[in-house]
Motif scaffolding. Structure first.
Motif, PDB file in Angstrom:
ATOM      1  N   ARG A  63      -5.523   2.542 -14.321  1.00  0.00           N
ATOM      2  CA  ARG A  63      -5.745   3.792 -13.578  1.00  0.00           C
ATOM      3  C   ARG A  63      -6.740   3.586 -12.435  1.00  0.00           C
ATOM      4  O   ARG A  63      -6.879   4.445 -11.559  1.00  0.00           O
ATOM      5  N   ALA A  64      -7.474   2.466 -12.475  1.00  0.00           N
ATOM      6  CA  ALA A  64      -8.472   2.188 -11.433  1.00  0.00           C
ATOM      7  C   ALA A  64      -7.770   1.821 -10.129  1.00  0.00           C
ATOM      8  O   ALA A  64      -6.823   1.033 -10.108  1.00  0.00           O
ATOM      9  N   VAL A  65      -8.245   2.414  -9.022  1.00  0.00           N
ATOM     10  CA  VAL A  65      -7.719   2.092  -7.697  1.00  0.00           C
ATOM     11  C   VAL A  65      -8.378   0.789  -7.239  1.00  0.00           C
ATOM     12  O   VAL A  65      -9.602   0.698  -7.134  1.00  0.00           O
ATOM     13  N   LEU A  85       0.812  -1.213   0.000  1.00  0.00           N
ATOM     14  CA  LEU A  85       0.000   0.000   0.000  1.00  0.00           C
ATOM     15  C   LEU A  85       0.847   1.264   0.000  1.00  0.00           C
ATOM     16  O   LEU A  85       0.419   2.312  -0.478  1.00  0.00           O
ATOM     17  N   GLN A  86       2.085   1.145   0.531  1.00  0.00           N
ATOM     18  CA  GLN A  86       2.940   2.318   0.601  1.00  0.00           C
ATOM     19  C   GLN A  86       3.768   2.533  -0.660  1.00  0.00           C
ATOM     20  O   GLN A  86       4.481   3.526  -0.769  1.00  0.00           O
ATOM     21  N   LEU A  87       3.655   1.616  -1.636  1.00  0.00           N
ATOM     22  CA  LEU A  87       4.381   1.777  -2.895  1.00  0.00           C
ATOM     23  C   LEU A  87       3.876   2.989  -3.667  1.00  0.00           C
ATOM     24  O   LEU A  87       2.689   3.316  -3.598  1.00  0.00           O
ATOM     25  N   PRO A  88       4.734   3.640  -4.456  1.00  0.00           N
ATOM     26  CA  PRO A  88       4.260   4.728  -5.323  1.00  0.00           C
ATOM     27  C   PRO A  88       3.267   4.189  -6.354  1.00  0.00           C
ATOM     28  O   PRO A  88       3.279   3.005  -6.690  1.00  0.00           O
ATOM     29  N   ARG A  89       2.426   5.068  -6.870  1.00  0.00           N
ATOM     30  CA  ARG A  89       1.389   4.664  -7.822  1.00  0.00           C
ATOM     31  C   ARG A  89       1.990   3.977  -9.044  1.00  0.00           C
ATOM     32  O   ARG A  89       1.458   2.972  -9.531  1.00  0.00           O
ATOM     33  N   ILE A 109      -2.356  -6.490 -22.848  1.00  0.00           N
ATOM     34  CA  ILE A 109      -1.884  -5.471 -21.900  1.00  0.00           C
ATOM     35  C   ILE A 109      -2.075  -4.079 -22.504  1.00  0.00           C
ATOM     36  O   ILE A 109      -2.515  -3.129 -21.807  1.00  0.00           O
ATOM     37  N   PHE A 110      -1.795  -3.936 -23.802  1.00  0.00           N
ATOM     38  CA  PHE A 110      -1.975  -2.647 -24.489  1.00  0.00           C
ATOM     39  C   PHE A 110      -3.451  -2.219 -24.447  1.00  0.00           C
ATOM     40  O   PHE A 110      -3.764  -1.051 -24.190  1.00  0.00           O
ATOM     41  N   ILE A 111      -4.347  -3.186 -24.710  1.00  0.00           N
ATOM     42  CA  ILE A 111      -5.783  -2.894 -24.674  1.00  0.00           C
ATOM     43  C   ILE A 111      -6.204  -2.455 -23.270  1.00  0.00           C
ATOM     44  O   ILE A 111      -6.958  -1.480 -23.101  1.00  0.00           O
ATOM     45  N   PHE A 112      -5.710  -3.176 -22.260  1.00  0.00           N
ATOM     46  CA  PHE A 112      -6.046  -2.805 -20.871  1.00  0.00           C
ATOM     47  C   PHE A 112      -5.570  -1.389 -20.561  1.00  0.00           C
ATOM     48  O   PHE A 112      -6.267  -0.625 -19.875  1.00  0.00           O
ATOM     49  N   ILE A 113      -4.377  -1.049 -21.040  1.00  0.00           N
ATOM     50  CA  ILE A 113      -3.849   0.300 -20.796  1.00  0.00           C
ATOM     51  C   ILE A 113      -4.731   1.346 -21.466  1.00  0.00           C
ATOM     52  O   ILE A 113      -5.099   2.363 -20.860  1.00  0.00           O
ATOM     53  N   ARG A 114      -5.116   1.072 -22.728  1.00  0.00           N
ATOM     54  CA  ARG A 114      -5.955   2.016 -23.469  1.00  0.00           C
ATOM     55  C   ARG A 114      -7.339   2.172 -22.824  1.00  0.00           C
ATOM     56  O   ARG A 114      -7.916   3.256 -22.848  1.00  0.00           O
ATOM     57  N   LEU A 115      -7.840   1.102 -22.263  1.00  0.00           N
ATOM     58  CA  LEU A 115      -9.161   1.148 -21.618  1.00  0.00           C
ATOM     59  C   LEU A 115      -9.107   1.745 -20.213  1.00  0.00           C
ATOM     60  O   LEU A 115     -10.145   1.952 -19.594  1.00  0.00           O
ATOM     61  N   GLY A 116      -7.918   2.007 -19.711  1.00  0.00           N
ATOM     62  CA  GLY A 116      -7.780   2.660 -18.414  1.00  0.00           C
ATOM     63  C   GLY A 116      -7.857   1.730 -17.222  1.00  0.00           C
ATOM     64  O   GLY A 116      -8.084   2.187 -16.093  1.00  0.00           O
ATOM     65  N   VAL A 159       3.436  -3.597 -10.982  1.00  0.00           N
ATOM     66  CA  VAL A 159       3.103  -4.880 -10.371  1.00  0.00           C
ATOM     67  C   VAL A 159       1.832  -5.454 -11.002  1.00  0.00           C
ATOM     68  O   VAL A 159       1.748  -6.657 -11.285  1.00  0.00           O
ATOM     69  N   SER A 160       0.845  -4.604 -11.258  1.00  0.00           N
ATOM     70  CA  SER A 160      -0.409  -5.055 -11.866  1.00  0.00           C
ATOM     71  C   SER A 160      -0.178  -5.576 -13.272  1.00  0.00           C
ATOM     72  O   SER A 160      -0.728  -6.612 -13.675  1.00  0.00           O
ATOM     73  N   VAL A 161       0.679  -4.891 -14.055  1.00  0.00           N
ATOM     74  CA  VAL A 161       0.973  -5.328 -15.427  1.00  0.00           C
ATOM     75  C   VAL A 161       1.681  -6.679 -15.420  1.00  0.00           C
ATOM     76  O   VAL A 161       1.320  -7.589 -16.184  1.00  0.00           O
ATOM     77  N   LEU A 162       2.681  -6.817 -14.556  1.00  0.00           N
ATOM     78  CA  LEU A 162       3.417  -8.086 -14.489  1.00  0.00           C
ATOM     79  C   LEU A 162       2.511  -9.222 -14.040  1.00  0.00           C
ATOM     80  O   LEU A 162       2.587 -10.346 -14.561  1.00  0.00           O
ATOM     81  N   SER A 163       1.630  -8.944 -13.079  1.00  0.00           N
ATOM     82  CA  SER A 163       0.685  -9.957 -12.610  1.00  0.00           C
ATOM     83  C   SER A 163      -0.261 -10.392 -13.729  1.00  0.00           C
ATOM     84  O   SER A 163      -0.479 -11.593 -13.943  1.00  0.00           O
ATOM     85  N   ASP A 164      -0.792  -9.412 -14.477  1.00  0.00           N
ATOM     86  CA  ASP A 164      -1.697  -9.743 -15.585  1.00  0.00           C
ATOM     87  C   ASP A 164      -0.972 -10.542 -16.659  1.00  0.00           C
ATOM     88  O   ASP A 164      -1.523 -11.502 -17.220  1.00  0.00           O
ATOM     89  N   ALA A 165       0.276 -10.141 -16.968  1.00  0.00           N
ATOM     90  CA  ALA A 165       1.044 -10.854 -18.000  1.00  0.00           C
ATOM     91  C   ALA A 165       1.250 -12.312 -17.603  1.00  0.00           C
ATOM     92  O   ALA A 165       1.061 -13.236 -18.413  1.00  0.00           O
ATOM     93  N   PHE A 166       1.591 -12.536 -16.340  1.00  0.00           N
ATOM     94  CA  PHE A 166       1.800 -13.907 -15.872  1.00  0.00           C
ATOM     95  C   PHE A 166       0.523 -14.735 -16.003  1.00  0.00           C
ATOM     96  O   PHE A 166       0.514 -15.842 -16.530  1.00  0.00           O
ATOM     97  N   PHE A 167      -0.595 -14.177 -15.517  1.00  0.00           N
ATOM     98  CA  PHE A 167      -1.848 -14.941 -15.523  1.00  0.00           C
ATOM     99  C   PHE A 167      -2.417 -15.112 -16.929  1.00  0.00           C
ATOM    100  O   PHE A 167      -3.103 -16.100 -17.210  1.00  0.00           O
TER     101      PHE A 167
END
Length: 661
Positions: free
Chosen positions: A84-86, A20-24, A74-81, A30-38
């Protein structure tokens, strides 16, 4: 305290705290790497399930297709935002984004297999899409649950009474908030018992005593839709034995008007404690009597006067004159009404005027200056013990203030004059009640003496929420830990709300034709001790009694105060007459000719000018008010003066005896 508790819960897991204390930016990586793995895992699992090979290994071409598909996704997820969701506040929009991205990813897998001539069985993209959605959304749900769970556990557990639109809005708002955690809906419809709404169980009101302890409910919130037809008295009777704090949320009209938010939790409305349907005015009749008229309210800063002003201004009079003796009260109501005037675009001329109703010439000048057509006379001293202790001032304000204001209205050509009276004017046992009955007699006599100004009086019981009401007093005493003080175990009173009282006054002012005393059908009177106990229970506490010495709040009986009666009445006679409003009656009261009333006023004036309180009491007894005091004269100045005189006479007697010796 609560925030410290949240911090404590959140700090139990160092990994969660570190994440939780990590920068945004780092969280997004971390979210991108997690999605890529799964996503890679989903493609492998789709092939393994399709080919029924648990140890299936892809060839180089299949790895290329998988890598391109994952990168494209991953590119599509980035484009769809999506990134950016918390995550801790993830909503429906994020899940739709994941669905769109997964569909695009599955299509890309099919297209890449076709273009690169790589074996992609037809069922693989379907299996892959399902698995990808489960993994991508599941990881986010898991993280959200892990992050929010300590905070949710630290919230106060609440049950929501009402499974309609208002209840669901409240539940959603509380989930996002930091104070309350809804765990169960309480429905008033038996058919919805044991159903689920937004993942929360729904129980019937008839089974509430069993289910609320089971869910560990600490507070009950009423979120009833405005169009719900329900007996609120019966509902509170079912909730009262639970001894769980009961609160309510704003009405839908307040939410739409922007006056409150859905999660503005507040104490029960006074109307809920009243236990009956409020009186509704005939808006058309009231509007006709006020629209584009010049109206004056005396005592405009008081509890009744200020509510009258709030009601009147919304009927768009041309001019509203606020006449008040207290500078601060006048300032406060003028500011509030100016705000209403501006926000709602009413364009009413407001005139805040300082003045005393005893100054006849001041009142007449004001009425002439603004062409006043209707006067609502709310200025009065109404606290029974205080008037008992200040007899002369009570008489001056309540009797002579009414007389002088009424004479000023006649001289200024005012069309209607409405007096706010009280049920204590019926067979009064105190000076306040006697003074208000004499004020009624004054207006009845003036109504007979002339025909230009229509005089009418409105008599009602105790007003809940006013400056002298027991409800705010009881509430403060309960919050301070008690005891709750009641004068007598058997004392009963009629009650109404401030808006009801004000609406009744406006209604009476519009239907009066001269000299009437209007009273409200207020239903059954309320036992004050029972009201105190109900408030204790609905605030989540137990009454402390001999049978329950471990209770929280004790009810203490202090004895009747000077001039106080056990029972109040609204009618002197027993034959009220109906009016055009079903809940408003017209009392058949005995009136006196003006000459006789004037004689009483002259006697009262002389007694007041000489500060002879005993003479004042005698005049009140003889003035056909029905005044029968139930105690001795309690005026503080008079009693102390008499004591001083007695002491002086005693000292003089002693001095004479010494000289004679």
């Amino acid at each position: 305290m609560k925030h410290d508790k949240l911090a404590k819960h959140g700090s139990r897991n160092p990994a969660i705290r570190a994440f939780l204390q990590l920068p945004r930016f780092h969280k997004r990586v971390v979210s991108v790497l997690s999605d890529a793995f799964f996503l890679f895992f989903a493609i492998w699992a789709a092939y393994a399930l399709r080919l029924e090979q648990h140890l299936w290994l892809p060839n180089q071409e299949q790895m290329t297709v998988a890598a391109i598909t994952v990168a494209f996704t991953i590119f599509i997820f980035i484009r769809l935002g999506l990134y950016r969701a918390v995550i801790r506040y993830l909503g429906d929009r994020a899940f739709l984004t994941i669905i769109y991205g997964v569909i695009a990813s599955s299509i890309s897998l099919i297209v890449l297999g076709y273009l690169l001539q790589v074996l992609v069985p037809r069922s693989v993209p379907i299996i892959y899409g399902a698995l990808a959605f489960l993994f991508v959304s599941g990881t986010r749900l898991g993280v959200r649950m892990i992050v929010n769970h300590p905070k949710q556990r630290a919230k106060e557990v609440v049950a929501i009474v009402g499974a309609g639109e208002t209840g669901m809005q409240l539940a959603s708002a509380l989930v996002q908030g930091t104070e309350y955690r809804p765990v169960v809906f309480v429905t008033l419809d038996r058919a919805n018992h044991k159903s689920m709404i937004n993942g929360l169980p729904v129980v019937s009101i008839n089974h509430i005593a069993k289910h609320l302890p089971k869910h560990g409910v600490q507070r009950i919130l009423l979120a009833l839709d405005e169009n719900t037809q329900i007996d609120r008295k019966k509902l509170l009777k079912q909730l009262e034995p639970l001894s769980i704090p009961v609160q309510t949320v704003p009405s839908m009209s307040e939410l739409v008007a922007g006056q409150a938010r859905i999660n503005d939790i507040r104490d029960l409305e006074i109307e809920d404690l009243l236990g009956r349907d409020p009186v509704r005015p005939d808006s058309a009749v009231v509007a006709k009597s006020l629209y584009q008229k010049s109206v004056m309210v005396t005592g405009a800063g008081g509890s009744i006067g200020s509510e009258l002003c709030r009601q009147i201004i919304r009927h768009c009079p041309r001019t509203l004159v606020l006449f008040e003796q207290s500078e601060f009260s006048l300032y406060a109501i003028e500011r509030e009404l100016s705000s209403i005037n501006q926000i709602e675009g009413l364009e009413v001329e407001l005139h805040p005027l300082l003045g005393n109703v005893n100054h006849r010439r001041r009142c007449e000048t004001v009425m002439r200056a603004f062409g006043v057509q209707t006067v609502y006379h709310a200025a009065a001293y109404k606290h029974v013990p205080l008037v008992e202790h200040n007899v002369i001032e009570g008489i001056q304000n309540n009797v002579f203030g009414t007389w002088h204001t009424a004479e000023a209205a006649i001289a200024a050509g005012v069309e209607r004059f409405v007096l706010i009276s009280t049920d204590k004017a019926v067979r009064p046992t105190n000076v306040m009640g006697a003074s208000k009955r004499l004020a009624e007699l004054v207006l009845q006599a003036l109504a007979q003496r002339q025909q230009k100004t229509v005089f009418s009086m409105v008599r009602f019981g105790n007003v809940l929420g006013s400056s002298g009401s027991v409800v705010p007093l009881f509430r403060d005493q309960i919050r301070d830990g008690g005891p709750v003080t009641v004068t007598h175990p058997d004392i009963i009173r009629y009650f109404m709300t401030i808006p009801e009282a004000s609406q009744l006054v406006l209604q009476a002012g519009s239907i009066g034709v001269g000299g009437e005393v209007f009273v409200l059908d207020m239903g059954e009177p309320v036992k004050i001790a029972d009201l105190a106990r109900k408030m204790i229970h609905l605030m989540g506490l137990e009454e402390k009694t001999e049978d329950d010495p471990d209770g929280d709040i004790e009810v203490v009986f202090t004895g009747l105060r000077p001039g106080e009666k056990l029972y109040e009445e609204l009618l002197i006679g027993d034959d009220p007459q109906g009016t055009s409003h079903p809940r408003i009656m017209m009392a058949r009261e005995v009136s006196l000719p003006w000459e006789q009333v004037e004689d009483f006023l002259n006697l009262l004036q002389r007694a007041s000018q000489t500060f002879d309180c005993s003479a004042v009491i005698e005049v009140l007894k003889n003035s056909k008010t029905g005044y029968a005091p139930n105690g001795d004269l309690e005026d503080l100045v008079w009693c102390n003066s008499q004591t001083s005189v007695t002491k002086a006479e005693h000292q003089d007697d002693k001095k004479v005896r010494r000289l004679s010796v």
